[in-house]
Design an enzyme around this catalytic site. Structure first.
Site, mmCIF file in Angstrom:
data_model
loop_
_atom_site.group_PDB
_atom_site.id
_atom_site.type_symbol
_atom_site.label_atom_id
_atom_site.label_comp_id
_atom_site.label_asym_id
_atom_site.label_seq_id
_atom_site.Cartn_x
_atom_site.Cartn_y
_atom_site.Cartn_z
ATOM 1 N N CYS A 125 4.836 -15.820 -10.696
ATOM 2 C CA CYS A 125 4.791 -16.717 -11.862
ATOM 3 C C CYS A 125 3.990 -16.153 -13.029
ATOM 4 O O CYS A 125 4.363 -16.339 -14.187
ATOM 5 C CB CYS A 125 4.285 -18.106 -11.475
ATOM 6 N N LYS A 199 1.421 -25.490 0.927
ATOM 7 C CA LYS A 199 1.036 -25.552 -0.476
ATOM 8 C C LYS A 199 1.811 -26.676 -1.154
ATOM 9 O O LYS A 199 3.047 -26.660 -1.195
ATOM 10 C CB LYS A 199 1.339 -24.210 -1.155
ATOM 11 N N ARG A 209 -3.438 -22.846 -14.278
ATOM 12 C CA ARG A 209 -2.300 -22.356 -15.071
ATOM 13 C C ARG A 209 -2.739 -21.952 -16.471
ATOM 14 O O ARG A 209 -2.113 -21.099 -17.098
ATOM 15 C CB ARG A 209 -1.176 -23.388 -15.074
ATOM 16 N N ARG A 221 7.315 -27.198 -10.322
ATOM 17 C CA ARG A 221 7.479 -26.399 -9.111
ATOM 18 C C ARG A 221 7.862 -27.260 -7.904
ATOM 19 O O ARG A 221 7.717 -26.850 -6.766
ATOM 20 C CB ARG A 221 6.172 -25.662 -8.797
ATOM 21 N N LYS A 252 -3.530 -25.922 0.826
ATOM 22 C CA LYS A 252 -3.874 -25.969 -0.586
ATOM 23 C C LYS A 252 -3.160 -27.111 -1.289
ATOM 24 O O LYS A 252 -1.950 -27.226 -1.090
ATOM 25 C CB LYS A 252 -3.474 -24.619 -1.178
HETATM 26 C C1 PBG Z 1 0.517 -19.027 -8.000
HETATM 27 C C2 PBG Z 1 -0.699 -19.795 -7.647
HETATM 28 C C3 PBG Z 1 -1.161 -21.024 -8.154
HETATM 29 C C4 PBG Z 1 -2.415 -21.246 -7.594
HETATM 30 C C5 PBG Z 1 -2.664 -20.173 -6.735
HETATM 31 N N1 PBG Z 1 -1.575 -19.300 -6.763
HETATM 32 C C6 PBG Z 1 -0.592 -21.910 -9.179
HETATM 33 C C7 PBG Z 1 0.649 -22.615 -8.953
HETATM 34 O O1 PBG Z 1 1.229 -22.628 -7.868
HETATM 35 O O2 PBG Z 1 1.116 -23.188 -9.940
HETATM 36 C C8 PBG Z 1 -3.322 -22.408 -7.889
HETATM 37 C C9 PBG Z 1 -4.773 -22.153 -7.680
HETATM 38 C C10 PBG Z 1 -5.698 -23.106 -8.330
HETATM 39 O O3 PBG Z 1 -5.316 -24.140 -8.897
HETATM 40 O O4 PBG Z 1 -6.901 -22.814 -8.290
HETATM 41 N N2 PBG Z 1 1.733 -19.596 -7.685
#
Ligand code: PBG
Length: 329
Positions: A125, A199, A209, A221, A252
């Protein structure tokens, strides 16, 4: 006289008694993983505060090296790297470039701090012009199977640079198998895959972001990250990734998903990490900066809660501060 009620206070009388009967062990420095945002830039002094994450910065390679070396001196043992490339395109080429920014950062940190565990976030991303975690079809759908080779190339390029672990966070189906196969084929049989198996599509990622400049230009997403209402599905995701070859997994976000962390911990046998994400960090930080809460105490309690819920390691933006303030052993 007979005792008619439970006297829980007997074991809470002194700090020593409370410590003696405490169920959850104290946080250790080796439990902590500190995330960093490294920027591809010629400006070696680049160090830009992230407005929505007070205390966190986007760093040039040189700044990252110095900051990490100082943190290692205070006891930091592991880092997680995110890259901000100079250019983005619809195939995320900078994600798997031999001399991409994360690849450079890995080489640099492993040279400077050979014992540091360097983990890389494997996602597209930050490198995609449209900000999604996979290849986008003209109708706006993220293509799953077509994205897998790009993720595998990215993971291999990180391993080639010397990463100690690769952590896919994209949530494409089958990516752990694709990454494992590619790593093995290229001779990286010893490189573990730390999968973001569980996740959720969370609004707690908002500040991240900004930090990683990775917000999707259009849409969200939700077609690839998990629905926050689902708990049983977490087990399906965790087991699937382990069967595909994940050596350890991540849940997460962390705090609001403590129930998930506990269930996953009780169900699988691989190491389970919790990611206290950007929004969780920012809420505690913001309230602390306003003097509305005792920030250090709330931070410690939030991390204790994750350990109590079963977290092995914890990825947290507080890691550096905790060590600097000598709040962990
Ligand atoms: C990449 C990613 C994200 C996070 C970790 N790897 C953002 C997302 O999925 O939009 C979020 C980490 C955070 O909020 O600290 N895809």
């Amino acid at each position: 006289m007979t005792q008619l009620f439970h006297r829980g206070r007997r074991l809470r009388r002194t700090p020593e008694l409370r410590a003696l009967v405490r169920e959850t062990p104290p946080l250790l420095r080796e439990d902590l993983i500190m995330p960093y945002f490294v920027v591809e830039t010629d400006d070696v002094s680049f160090r830009k505060p992230i407005p929505s994450m007070p205390g966190q910065f986007q760093l040039s390679l040189a700044q990252l090296e110095e900051q990490v070396a100082r943190a290692v001196d205070t006891g930091l043992t592991s880092v997680l790297l995110f890259g901000l490339p100079a250019t983005k395109d619809p195939m995320a080429r900078a994600a798997y470039a031999e001399n991409g920014i994360v690849q450079q950062a890995v080489r640099c940190l492993k040279k400077r701090c050979p014992n540091l565990v360097v983990i890389t976030d494997v996602c597209l991303c930050e490198y995609m012009s449209h900000g999604h975690c996979g290849i986008l079809s003209p109708d706006g759908q993220v293509k799953n199977d077509e994205t897998l080779p790009l993720l595998a190339m990215t993971a291999v390029s990180h391993a080639q640079a010397g990463a100690d672990m690769v952590a896919p966070s994209d949530m494409m189906d089958g990516r752990v198998a694709a990454i494992r196969e590619a790593l093995d084929e290229k001779g990286f049989r010893q490189t573990p895959v730390l999968s973001y198996a569980v996740k959720y599509a969370s609004s707690f990622y908002g500040p991240f972001r900004d930090a990683a400049e990775s917000a999707p230009a259009k849409g969200d997403r939700k077609s690839y990250q998990m629905d926050p209402g689902n708990a049983r599905e977490a087990l399906i995701e965790a087991v699937a990734d382990i069967e595909e070859g994940a050596d350890a997994i991540i849940v997460k976000p962390a705090g609001p998903y403590g129930d998930i962390l506990r269930t996953v911990r009780d169900t699988v046998d691989v190491p389970v990490f919790a990611y206290q994400v950007s929004g969780e960090y920012t809420m505690i930080r913001a309230a602390g900066l306003n003097g509305w809460i005792n920030e250090d105490a709330v931070m410690m309690e939030s991390l204790l809660g994750l350990k109590r819920a079963g977290a092995g390691g914890i990825i947290t933006y507080f890691a550096e501060a905790l060590l600097k303030k000598d709040l962990v052993r």
